[in-house]
Design a protein around this motif. Structure first.
Motif, PDB file in Angstrom:
ATOM      1  N   GLY A  63       0.783  -1.226   0.000  1.00  0.00           N
ATOM      2  CA  GLY A  63       0.000   0.000   0.000  1.00  0.00           C
ATOM      3  C   GLY A  63       0.813   1.274   0.000  1.00  0.00           C
ATOM      4  O   GLY A  63       0.286   2.347   0.297  1.00  0.00           O
ATOM      5  N   SER A  89       0.516  -7.887  -1.394  1.00  0.00           N
ATOM      6  CA  SER A  89      -0.347  -6.729  -1.575  1.00  0.00           C
ATOM      7  C   SER A  89      -0.972  -6.773  -2.955  1.00  0.00           C
ATOM      8  O   SER A  89      -0.310  -7.165  -3.923  1.00  0.00           O
ATOM      9  CB  SER A  89       0.452  -5.431  -1.425  1.00  0.00           C
ATOM     10  OG  SER A  89      -0.348  -4.300  -1.717  1.00  0.00           O
ATOM     11  N   ASP A  91      -2.883  -3.854  -3.791  1.00  0.00           N
ATOM     12  CA  ASP A  91      -3.251  -2.453  -3.989  1.00  0.00           C
ATOM     13  C   ASP A  91      -2.722  -1.934  -5.318  1.00  0.00           C
ATOM     14  O   ASP A  91      -1.667  -2.365  -5.805  1.00  0.00           O
ATOM     15  CB  ASP A  91      -2.687  -1.586  -2.858  1.00  0.00           C
ATOM     16  CG  ASP A  91      -3.344  -1.881  -1.521  1.00  0.00           C
ATOM     17  OD1 ASP A  91      -4.435  -2.483  -1.522  1.00  0.00           O
ATOM     18  OD2 ASP A  91      -2.759  -1.527  -0.484  1.00  0.00           O
ATOM     19  N   GLN A 137      -7.700   0.457  -5.634  1.00  0.00           N
ATOM     20  CA  GLN A 137      -7.255   0.854  -4.298  1.00  0.00           C
ATOM     21  C   GLN A 137      -5.942   1.612  -4.377  1.00  0.00           C
ATOM     22  O   GLN A 137      -4.939   1.100  -4.890  1.00  0.00           O
ATOM     23  CB  GLN A 137      -7.085  -0.371  -3.407  1.00  0.00           C
ATOM     24  CG  GLN A 137      -6.592  -0.083  -2.003  1.00  0.00           C
ATOM     25  CD  GLN A 137      -7.623   0.697  -1.182  1.00  0.00           C
ATOM     26  OE1 GLN A 137      -8.802   0.352  -1.186  1.00  0.00           O
ATOM     27  NE2 GLN A 137      -7.181   1.741  -0.507  1.00  0.00           N
ATOM     28  N   THR A 139      -2.618   4.146  -2.893  1.00  0.00           N
ATOM     29  CA  THR A 139      -1.512   3.928  -1.967  1.00  0.00           C
ATOM     30  C   THR A 139      -1.061   5.254  -1.362  1.00  0.00           C
ATOM     31  O   THR A 139      -1.463   6.336  -1.798  1.00  0.00           O
ATOM     32  CB  THR A 139      -0.314   3.279  -2.684  1.00  0.00           C
ATOM     33  OG1 THR A 139       0.096   4.126  -3.764  1.00  0.00           O
ATOM     34  CG2 THR A 139      -0.678   1.916  -3.226  1.00  0.00           C
TER      35      THR A 139
END
Length: 233
Positions: A63, A89, A91, A137, A139
């Protein structure tokens, strides 16, 4: 992990990497002993793109894409940026703006063991990406990591300056000191495959071309006419 940015990294020979790229991931992977494949978890966001380049690596925290920005400074024409995270991850750590920055520096694409976003824009601008996920999503840019250190992706070690070949079949890494040997082996494989392709096109069966009938017999496989063997489904 030590928070460092390694500068002045030696790269694999660009001309050799370019020729390797033209031969494709599957051919190179097979030619170097079925080694270097970064696994099926990395998939292209585009179709029909084949690139090769020299690795600039980055390790980020999940992230957090701070070290991708740091890695951009270390990139030069002909590089491919290879990114992983300290723990898994998905993201969206990379998008259109970072791609614009990298493209301006002559970077040929991105391999990332995490997520990307702005996929439509990346396709439109022709910046190729192989990623583990696509995610909107976002960061932050807060946590230090490392640039140009060895990274592990798909059980393979990628070192700064290694050759990275990527296409619709995935991504393969060739250690920078082995690129000439890999090229010779891959070209020999291409020549052998061309002979096989012609034989198959002429009607020869793979069973005969590759000597597989003896393997079948050695493994107890029988040819049985229909209706002549009891107990067969």
């Amino acid at each position: 992990m030590r928070n460092v940015i390694i500068t002045g990294v030696a790269r694999a020979e660009a001309a050799v990497v370019d020729v390797l790229a033209g031969l494709g991931v599957a051919t190179v992977h097979e030619a170097i002993g079925r080694a270097g494949y970064l696994g099926p978890g990395l998939r292209p966001i585009q179709d029909g793109t084949r690139v090769g380049g020299t690795a600039v690596t980055a390790v980020c925290w999940p992230g957090d894409n701070l070290m991708i920005h740091a890695a951009a400074e270390q990139c030069r024409p002909g590089d491919l940026l290879v990114v992983t995270t300290a723990s898994p991850s998905t993201d969206g750590m990379f998008g259109e703006l970072l791609a614009t920055s990298l493209a301006a520096r002559g970077v040929r694409g991105l391999v990332i063991e995490a997520g990307v976003r702005d996929v439509a824009e990346l396709r439109t601008m022709g910046f190729p990406v192989w990623s583990a996920a696509v995610s909107a999503q976002g960061t932050v840019k807060e946590t230090a990591g490392a640039v140009n250190v060895p990274v592990s992706i798909g059980g393979q070690i990628v070192r700064p300056g290694d050759a990275i070949i990527a296409d619709d079949d995935g991504v393969v890494c060739v250690p920078r000191r082995d690129v000439r040997q890999a090229l010779a082996a891959a070209q020999a494989r291409v020549a052998k495959e061309e002979q096989a392709r012609q034989a198959l096109a002429d009607g020869q069966l793979g069973l005969d071309l590759y000597g597989l009938r003896d393997k079948l017999a050695a493994r107890g496989v029988e040819y049985v006419p229909e209706g002549t063997a009891d107990g067969l489904g």
